[in-house]
Design a protein around this motif. Structure first.
Motif, PDB file in Angstrom:
ATOM      1  N   VAL A   1     -45.338  -6.768 -28.156  1.00  0.00           N
ATOM      2  CA  VAL A   1     -45.859  -8.100 -27.871  1.00  0.00           C
ATOM      3  C   VAL A   1     -45.377  -8.534 -26.490  1.00  0.00           C
ATOM      4  O   VAL A   1     -44.189  -8.411 -26.179  1.00  0.00           O
ATOM      5  CB  VAL A   1     -45.367  -9.124 -28.918  1.00  0.00           C
ATOM      6  CG1 VAL A   1     -45.947 -10.504 -28.637  1.00  0.00           C
ATOM      7  CG2 VAL A   1     -45.697  -8.668 -30.330  1.00  0.00           C
TER       8      VAL A   1
ATOM      9  N   THR B   1     -47.312 -14.176 -23.163  1.00  0.00           N
ATOM     10  CA  THR B   1     -48.602 -14.584 -23.731  1.00  0.00           C
ATOM     11  C   THR B   1     -48.635 -14.503 -25.254  1.00  0.00           C
ATOM     12  O   THR B   1     -49.580 -14.998 -25.858  1.00  0.00           O
ATOM     13  CB  THR B   1     -49.731 -13.684 -23.195  1.00  0.00           C
ATOM     14  OG1 THR B   1     -49.498 -12.333 -23.621  1.00  0.00           O
ATOM     15  CG2 THR B   1     -49.820 -13.761 -21.679  1.00  0.00           C
TER      16      THR B   1
ATOM     17  N   GLU C   1     -49.252 -11.900 -26.871  1.00  0.00           N
ATOM     18  CA  GLU C   1     -50.367 -11.004 -27.188  1.00  0.00           C
ATOM     19  C   GLU C   1     -49.838  -9.630 -27.576  1.00  0.00           C
ATOM     20  O   GLU C   1     -48.927  -9.088 -26.933  1.00  0.00           O
ATOM     21  CB  GLU C   1     -51.294 -10.876 -25.979  1.00  0.00           C
ATOM     22  CG  GLU C   1     -52.533 -10.057 -26.247  1.00  0.00           C
ATOM     23  CD  GLU C   1     -53.490 -10.064 -25.063  1.00  0.00           C
ATOM     24  OE1 GLU C   1     -54.081  -9.001 -24.796  1.00  0.00           O
ATOM     25  OE2 GLU C   1     -53.641 -11.120 -24.431  1.00  0.00           O
TER      26      GLU C   1
ATOM     27  N   THR D   1     -49.848  -5.872 -27.427  1.00  0.00           N
ATOM     28  CA  THR D   1     -50.301  -4.967 -26.367  1.00  0.00           C
ATOM     29  C   THR D   1     -50.457  -3.519 -26.831  1.00  0.00           C
ATOM     30  O   THR D   1     -51.116  -2.727 -26.160  1.00  0.00           O
ATOM     31  CB  THR D   1     -49.333  -5.011 -25.174  1.00  0.00           C
ATOM     32  OG1 THR D   1     -48.020  -4.656 -25.623  1.00  0.00           O
ATOM     33  CG2 THR D   1     -49.325  -6.414 -24.542  1.00  0.00           C
TER      34      THR D   1
ATOM     35  N   GLY E   1     -54.515  -7.107 -28.725  1.00  0.00           N
ATOM     36  CA  GLY E   1     -55.273  -8.214 -28.167  1.00  0.00           C
ATOM     37  C   GLY E   1     -55.102  -9.518 -28.931  1.00  0.00           C
ATOM     38  O   GLY E   1     -55.426 -10.578 -28.406  1.00  0.00           O
ATOM     39  N   LEU E   2     -54.588  -9.453 -30.165  1.00  0.00           N
ATOM     40  CA  LEU E   2     -54.369 -10.688 -30.924  1.00  0.00           C
ATOM     41  C   LEU E   2     -53.207 -11.462 -30.330  1.00  0.00           C
ATOM     42  O   LEU E   2     -52.203 -10.889 -29.914  1.00  0.00           O
ATOM     43  CB  LEU E   2     -54.059 -10.385 -32.384  1.00  0.00           C
ATOM     44  CG  LEU E   2     -55.161  -9.763 -33.235  1.00  0.00           C
ATOM     45  CD1 LEU E   2     -54.683  -9.617 -34.673  1.00  0.00           C
ATOM     46  CD2 LEU E   2     -56.429 -10.581 -33.177  1.00  0.00           C
ATOM     47  N   LYS E   3     -53.353 -12.784 -30.291  1.00  0.00           N
ATOM     48  CA  LYS E   3     -52.257 -13.652 -29.861  1.00  0.00           C
ATOM     49  C   LYS E   3     -51.554 -14.150 -31.106  1.00  0.00           C
ATOM     50  O   LYS E   3     -52.194 -14.694 -32.014  1.00  0.00           O
ATOM     51  CB  LYS E   3     -52.778 -14.822 -29.034  1.00  0.00           C
ATOM     52  CG  LYS E   3     -53.275 -14.355 -27.685  1.00  0.00           C
ATOM     53  CD  LYS E   3     -53.354 -15.484 -26.717  1.00  0.00           C
ATOM     54  CE  LYS E   3     -53.778 -14.905 -25.375  1.00  0.00           C
ATOM     55  NZ  LYS E   3     -53.284 -15.654 -24.284  1.00  0.00           N
TER      56      LYS E   3
END
Length: 145
Positions: A39, A43, A45, A47, A73-75
């Motif tokens: 992560v 952000t 996010e 990775t 890509g998920l936050k």
């Protein structure tokens, strides 16, 4: 006589305070599943993500390992639960991978608070924690009265 057991272990580490590595193990009488993801701490996010079945009750369970890529890509912010369910759960995924991913996210949130304790002055930290957790449990209920 024990009929069933289940343990979920989550570990969150950071070497540079720019990224975190989250590792989880789902272990029960029938399964052993590992999930690892990275992560970005700026952000929140995801990775990179990988999953590995070490023990599964069905030969086709290993087919869902690749679903872990759906986490990339998920936050990891409010509302991510449904996105995780879509990414790794439901008919094409695995309920155990989804449960493990959700527990890993909970661990990541706790680690964020630990990191904030190291980098944020106390009054600002308390206000942030209070706002973030408002309505999440009895202690942080909206109407304390």
């Amino acid at each position: 006589m024990h009929l069933f057991n289940r343990s979920i272990i989550v570990n969150v580490q950071s070497q540079d305070y720019k990224s975190a590595q989250v590792s989880g193990v789902f272990l029960d009488s029938h399964h052993e599943l590992c999930l690892d993801f990275s992560v970005d701490l700026g952000t929140f996010e995801v990775t990179a993500a990988t999953a590995e079945w070490r023990r599964a009750p069905h030969t086709d369970c290993a087919q869902v390992e690749k679903r872990a890529q759906g986490l990339v890509g998920l936050k990891l912010t409010h509302g991510v639960r449904k996105e995780i369910q879509k990414a790794v759960g439901q008919e094409q995924g695995c309920t155990h991978l989804m449960d493990l991913a959700l527990e890993c996210v909970k661990g990541f949130v706790q680690a964020r608070f630990s990191l904030l304790r190291l980098t944020t002055p106390e009054p600002e930290l308390s206000a942030y924690v209070e706002d973030y957790l408002k309505g999440s449990c009895y202690h942080f209920r909206r109407n304390k009265g």
